[in-house]
Design an enzyme around this catalytic site. Structure first.
Site, PDB file in Angstrom:
ATOM      1  N   LEU A  91       0.882  -1.118   0.027  1.00  0.00           N
ATOM      2  CA  LEU A  91      -0.017   0.089  -0.184  1.00  0.00           C
ATOM      3  C   LEU A  91       0.808   1.127  -0.030  1.00  0.00           C
ATOM      4  O   LEU A  91       1.897   1.306   0.589  1.00  0.00           O
ATOM      5  CB  LEU A  91      -1.003  -0.084   1.396  1.00  0.00           C
ATOM      6  CG  LEU A  91      -1.947  -1.164   1.453  1.00  0.00           C
ATOM      7  CD1 LEU A  91      -2.697  -1.049   2.537  1.00  0.00           C
ATOM      8  CD2 LEU A  91      -2.856  -1.092   0.224  1.00  0.00           C
ATOM      9  N   LYS A  92       0.389   2.100  -0.732  1.00  0.00           N
ATOM     10  CA  LYS A  92       0.984   3.514  -0.888  1.00  0.00           C
ATOM     11  C   LYS A  92       0.110   4.574  -0.117  1.00  0.00           C
ATOM     12  O   LYS A  92      -0.898   4.901  -1.166  1.00  0.00           O
ATOM     13  CB  LYS A  92       1.392   3.684  -2.205  1.00  0.00           C
ATOM     14  CG  LYS A  92       2.014   5.312  -2.483  1.00  0.00           C
ATOM     15  CD  LYS A  92       2.276   5.556  -4.042  1.00  0.00           C
ATOM     16  CE  LYS A  92       2.697   6.786  -4.364  1.00  0.00           C
ATOM     17  NZ  LYS A  92       2.582   7.121  -5.781  1.00  0.00           N
TER      18      LYS A  92
END
Length: 278
Positions: free
Chosen positions: A185-186
């Site tokens: 995840l970013k």
């Protein structure tokens, strides 16, 4: 995790620290020429001198700069699969869009080690969010079939605007993105260790903190990284805070001191040229 995905993921997250530094160069896909990346290939070469773990690029930049990713010790390639007009100020959009520009199969042909795609919430109509989530689910399935890690970038938006740091929304969308099949995840930093630690706990995959707009000083950017790591983040995805700095390679080295060596902000700042330490 199948071995192909694991091998590719370890090109992004150093297996010695389980952390990674990604520098994003895909801004031109959304904004056109941006100061610092007018010549994106030259900018990528400057940044690569600092030793980032990966570069996040558009399909065009991946094709133009292929040599940067060749050879032992070269950065991993993270390919952007979609585009949006949410941030555009030149020729302002009348309505926001998010559209695919490449496929996981395209990424494999370009030699990518991972792909990245948006997951927006806050559309004017719920069906648009639903369509975006459906696309992420399909990408996750296609990536699993190819042994290709999927990075999902969950963001809160309003018509023509990106809403930064709403902790409860970041936490919600991080969980949804993981449940939909993300391998990484970013996400936006939510402003405090306490709120960001809840985001990290919401998903059972590594979380990389998103750099967002350029901070006032390099020390501010590095302090944010240090706080995010203390909250459980596994690295960063930075753009402007690296390639708009006067010493881009030095900024990557400063990030390496914090992310991979556990150094403090003061020690990391010494990696920068004197003029760029403030």
């Amino acid at each position: 995790m199948p071995s192909g995905r694991a091998l590719r993921l370890h090109r992004i997250l150093d297996p010695r620290t389980e952390r990674g530094i990604v520098v994003a160069f895909d801004h031109g896909l959304f904004l056109g020429p941006v100061p610092g990346v007018e010549d994106v290939v030259a900018a990528m070469r400057r940044v690569a001198e600092g030793g980032p773990d990966a570069l996040q690029v558009s399909p065009g930049a991946a094709a133009a700069a292929g040599a940067i990713f060749h050879g032992r010790g070269a950065p991993a390639l993270v390919l952007r699969l979609d585009a949006s007009n949410t941030w555009r100020s030149t020729a302002p959009p009348r309505a926001p869009y998010r559209v695919p520009v490449a496929t996981p199969a395209d990424a494999v042909r370009l030699g990518a080690d991972a792909v990245v795609a948006f997951l927006f919430t806050g559309y004017a109509e719920d069906r648009e969010e639903g369509a975006n989530l459906q696309d992420v689910g399909r990408l996750a399935s296609a990536c699993r079939a190819l042994g290709l890690p999927l990075v999902v970038e969950p963001l809160a938006v309003a018509p023509g605007k990106h809403l930064v740091n709403p902790p409860e929304v970041v936490e919600l969308m991080a969980r949804i993105a993981w449940e939909a099949g993300a391998d990484l995840l970013k996400v936006d930093y939510t402003g405090s260790r306490e709120t960001f630690s809840r985001v990290v706990r919401a998903a059972a995959v590594p979380v990389l903190v998103r750099g967002g707009p350029r901070t006032e000083t390099a020390a501010d950017a590095l302090a944010m990284v240090a706080e995010a790591l203390e909250a459980g983040a596994r690295g960063v995805v930075f753009g402007r805070n690296v390639w708009q700095h006067d010493d881009p390679a030095g900024m990557v080295r400063a990030l390496r001191r914090i992310v991979h060596e556990g150094a403090g902000v003061g020690a990391a700042l010494r990696e920068l040229a004197p003029a760029g330490r403030s």
